[in-house]
Design a protein around this motif. Sequence first.
Motif, mmCIF file in Angstrom:
data_model
loop_
_atom_site.group_PDB
_atom_site.id
_atom_site.type_symbol
_atom_site.label_atom_id
_atom_site.label_comp_id
_atom_site.label_asym_id
_atom_site.label_seq_id
_atom_site.Cartn_x
_atom_site.Cartn_y
_atom_site.Cartn_z
ATOM 1 N N ARG A 281 11.333 -3.644 3.362
ATOM 2 C CA ARG A 281 10.290 -4.113 4.274
ATOM 3 C C ARG A 281 9.119 -3.128 4.170
ATOM 4 O O ARG A 281 9.314 -1.916 4.203
ATOM 5 N N CYS A 282 7.912 -3.651 3.997
ATOM 6 C CA CYS A 282 6.736 -2.806 3.768
ATOM 7 C C CYS A 282 6.597 -1.746 4.866
ATOM 8 O O CYS A 282 6.502 -2.087 6.045
ATOM 9 N N PRO A 283 6.601 -0.463 4.487
ATOM 10 C CA PRO A 283 6.542 0.584 5.503
ATOM 11 C C PRO A 283 5.154 0.689 6.149
ATOM 12 O O PRO A 283 5.018 1.262 7.221
ATOM 13 N N LEU A 284 4.154 0.135 5.470
ATOM 14 C CA LEU A 284 2.789 0.270 5.986
ATOM 15 C C LEU A 284 2.520 -0.751 7.087
ATOM 16 O O LEU A 284 2.026 -0.415 8.155
ATOM 17 N N CYS A 285 2.867 -2.012 6.842
ATOM 18 C CA CYS A 285 2.530 -3.060 7.805
ATOM 19 C C CYS A 285 3.759 -3.560 8.563
ATOM 20 O O CYS A 285 3.633 -4.355 9.496
ATOM 21 N N GLY A 286 4.935 -3.110 8.144
ATOM 22 C CA GLY A 286 6.151 -3.548 8.823
ATOM 23 C C GLY A 286 6.522 -4.991 8.529
ATOM 24 O O GLY A 286 7.377 -5.557 9.203
ATOM 25 N N SER A 288 4.140 -7.636 8.104
ATOM 26 C CA SER A 288 3.153 -8.665 8.429
ATOM 27 C C SER A 288 2.214 -8.951 7.257
ATOM 28 O O SER A 288 1.521 -9.969 7.260
ATOM 29 N N GLY A 289 2.239 -8.066 6.243
ATOM 30 C CA GLY A 289 1.404 -8.309 5.073
ATOM 31 C C GLY A 289 0.198 -7.397 5.040
ATOM 32 O O GLY A 289 -0.550 -7.312 6.025
ATOM 33 N N CYS A 290 0.021 -6.681 3.920
ATOM 34 C CA CYS A 290 -1.121 -5.775 3.794
ATOM 35 C C CYS A 290 -1.407 -5.551 2.312
ATOM 36 O O CYS A 290 -0.803 -6.182 1.453
ATOM 37 N N ARG A 291 -2.318 -4.632 2.046
ATOM 38 C CA ARG A 291 -2.737 -4.352 0.672
ATOM 39 C C ARG A 291 -1.571 -3.803 -0.160
ATOM 40 O O ARG A 291 -1.367 -4.195 -1.306
ATOM 41 N N VAL A 292 -0.788 -2.896 0.447
ATOM 42 C CA VAL A 292 0.298 -2.248 -0.283
ATOM 43 C C VAL A 292 1.336 -3.277 -0.747
ATOM 44 O O VAL A 292 1.810 -3.241 -1.879
ATOM 45 N N CYS A 293 1.682 -4.220 0.127
ATOM 46 C CA CYS A 293 2.726 -5.198 -0.219
ATOM 47 C C CYS A 293 2.109 -6.488 -0.738
ATOM 48 O O CYS A 293 2.807 -7.490 -0.883
ATOM 49 N N LYS A 294 0.823 -6.477 -1.049
ATOM 50 C CA LYS A 294 0.107 -7.651 -1.556
ATOM 51 C C LYS A 294 0.343 -8.852 -0.651
ATOM 52 O O LYS A 294 0.512 -9.987 -1.126
HETATM 53 ZN ZN LIG Z 1 2.487 -4.363 3.882
#
Ligand SMILES: [Zn+2]
Lengths: 362, 636
Positions: A281-286, A288-294
């Motif tokens: 699970r993307c550690p940056l956005c948890g 919800s979706g962000c740049r790191v997890c595209k």
């Molecule tokens: Zn993310």
Amino acid sequence: MEPQLELLPPEILEAQSAFAERLSACADLDALLRMKGAYVGREGSHAARLMELLKTAPKEQKRDLGAAINALKNAWEEALKTRQAELEATKKAIPAEDATLPPPRPPEGALHPLQRLMDRLVEAFRPLGYHVEEGPEVETEEHNFDGLNIPADHPARGSSDTFYFSARPDLLLRTHTSPVQVRVLKRYGTKNAAGVSLLEEKGGLRFLAPGRVYRKDEIDPTHSPMFHQVEGMLVAKGIGMQHLKGTLAYAMKALFGPGADVRFRPSYFPFVEPGCEMDVRCPLCGGSGCRVCKGSGWVEILGAGLIHPKVLEHAGIDPTVWSGFAFGMGVERTAMMVSQSPDLRLFFENDQRFLAQMGGLD
Amino acid sequence: MQIILSQLQRELPTAGLTQAQALERLPMLGFPIDGVATVEGETVLDVDVTANRPDVMSHRGLARDLAATLGAELAALPTTTLGGAPQREIRLETPACPTYSTAVLTLGATQATPADVQTFLRALGMTPKGLAAVDASNELLHRYGHPTHAFDADKLQGAIRVRFAQAGETLVTLDGVDRKLTPEDLIIADDSGPIAFAGVMGGESTKVTETTRTVLLESAWFDPKVVRPMARRHNLHTDGSHRFGRGADPVMAAVVRDLLAQRLIEWAGATVLSAWTVGAVPARAAAITLPLTQLNRIAGETVDAAEAETLLARLGCEVSRSATTVTAVPPTWRHDLTLPEDLAEEVLRLRGYDRIGSSLPAVDADPEPLSPSYRTAASLSRRLAHLGFFQTVTYGFIGPDEDAAFAAAGNPAEGRALGNPLGLEYSVMRASLLPSLKATALHNRRQGQKEVRLFEIAPAYPAGLEGKPSVALVWGGLRGGEDHLTASRAVLAADLRGVAQSLGFGSAPIQDLGDGLLGVEVALDTLAAPPERIIPRFQGFSRFPAVERDLSLVVDLGKPFGDLAAAMGGVLPQPELQHLGVVDVYRGKGMAPGKQALLVRFRFQHASRTLTSEEVEGWVQSALKAAEGVGATLRA
Ligand SMILES: [Zn+2]
């Protein structure tokens, strides 16, 4: 009453005459305690000798001698006590001087963040019985490619992807930690004089292989010609995909905390079948979706799968008897993701400010 | 790979696939989405396809996998059946091209690529050429995954041959590059010589232009084992080479030839003179038998055999089933299915990996200890970090000049040089870790660090390409001066020597690296591994008081203390002599010229009794005599 010193033997008088000077020469508590032992200690001291003397003295002298000895002993004890208090006061006085002054501090170093991450992985897998295997950076094509079911015409073997040596074209810089699999499997698959392999003798194999690997990538914020991987492998009987999932989910919780959420997707690597990739699970956005997890809410963290039968066969291990899984994690990729470092090159620049901030100590 | 969502949906007319479903389903099928963009009003997915799946490198191919997992219908393939007598001889001179479908058409007076196809091409990042043969070929490649080519038939001379090139032949490809061919290159040739790279790129001399009146279509199948190295050799990575190089579907050759001809009829008013096929589609792959016990072991549960059969059939396999096995003949587009494990993966993939259980394996094998080399490196790195050193990670290769300063005479850089380095500064496996640490130290000094304390644990190459795990330390600059009790001073060799000795580096020399930097390096295998016992075996120690005595000796400047220590140590009793050191060195005022005073400290202790002052005094006197024997005098 004045003590009648003339009753005392000469060595005691000498000790008495040196007393004051020796007392003031005691610079610290250790010295003072030694002097105290010599003058008034329970055994072997001047005072103890005087008590022996008193026992054997003629009856008519006993009273006066006793008084003299007592007076002397009391005087010594008193003076020693005063000096001890003085010394203790000095000792306590230092911090009272100014506790806000910066004190001398031992220097602080740090482990490299990539090392710490690899150490944490080893730590996570030790309770599951994994040990650590090592292999060389300079490898053969057999270990790096052939033994891993990578076909002879695979593009990764080309000189645009893999570094080769000019004087020894048969040698290369390993492009992954997977050649350690080939080395270890061959060691465990080789039968001894009695026809028994190490794998059969031990009943299974579990190891991690952290290390440096090389690929011919130009240096930029997300690429480096050298990076690190941690390889993991388990061989036993009756191993399936559920074991791979269970093991990696456990390790990720050890690494990222009990809330670590993972998912497995089909993928392809020549040395596993079935193959998969694991996302966390993307550690940056948890999620919800962000740049790191595209935007997907998931970040790929490793590739894995059940060991390809040809890899086992190459090592002399019967794939109809033994099965297992293997996985490989990119250390830099994970370190970048966890730390949200903007540039991969930071990890190889080794600026002490970066290392102090990122590395720390266990 | 770019996929237009609406075109993917068109191939799945009854599935009702939404964008959200596509984004969720595709990664779980093994095709992660690297991005979503809007181009030409279309939603375009950047789909990541692994090298083993050329069959999904098209809208229909990806839809086919989605249909299999969803249990949905694929849109019917438009059919046109063309025929006719061969118009020109086509000779397949190698098994690398077993089948070649072709057609000859005359074009009408005008041609136009339909607007929706232009949008399709633009959304995929291509520019429509306005030439029906070229645009249709591109559209069909991305829609159905089969590359085709069109020649200007009026420019062809004699028979068409599919053969390997001869040494010395050349070909000017469509990108205008004049390429030297090798006998490993598979080409299309006519009487004039090579006219195209088979499956990779056409040639300039026979290309279709605005003035082309007659076209000859090529829709063939080329062996990936030949196409892939050819594309790499000529650095020609085209849509065609990506598909033929990984394995196209031979059955699609004739189908797409028909579709291409049909488009030319519709877009360019073309007339088909003839369409025919030379050669034959290769035999289908062998059947694969998957024992259900193996499927269940891999899945970690009992999989319903009927479900496995259904899923494999949906992939296009011809499936049969016994009580204990599932047998499948892979479809012509799946060159990656060869083993029972491959079938098991397909079943699990279509069911979804999320349905696989999760459990820790019970392995009946004792855990093995960590190796001494691992434990040495682990404990050493921790000790160094606690001593104030920063661990660095630097590249294993450096430039030959930096390397030369630290390499032994018998270890030439040529023996450690890469044949294909990124650059000269990354070309030699380093003989020593010190040049890398020195460069890192200088970087830190430039960044304003007063003191640098660095170490690295990595392989060095002190003798050829045999990597030797080593540890190196670099220390330099000014230490102290950060509080009122500790004076600032330059880091000295003695500082690093003390650290090196405490770490058990033995007599490893402290090297002056210049720029105020000092370094030391040893191979890890020369260090004692930390003991394997958690707590070492007990050894007795004396509880009787130790006695210290100091002796101030005057010696010549330059006289090593080591000589004195050896002489004095030789006459003193062991093990009563616990320590022999120097606590002060005095040079300067009050000393005779050329002399220095050393304050030597002895510490004696007896194992089982208190020492008498007489015996200690005797030892000190004998030590003094021994020191005088090597030129020392007692300081007055
Ligand atoms: Zn993310």
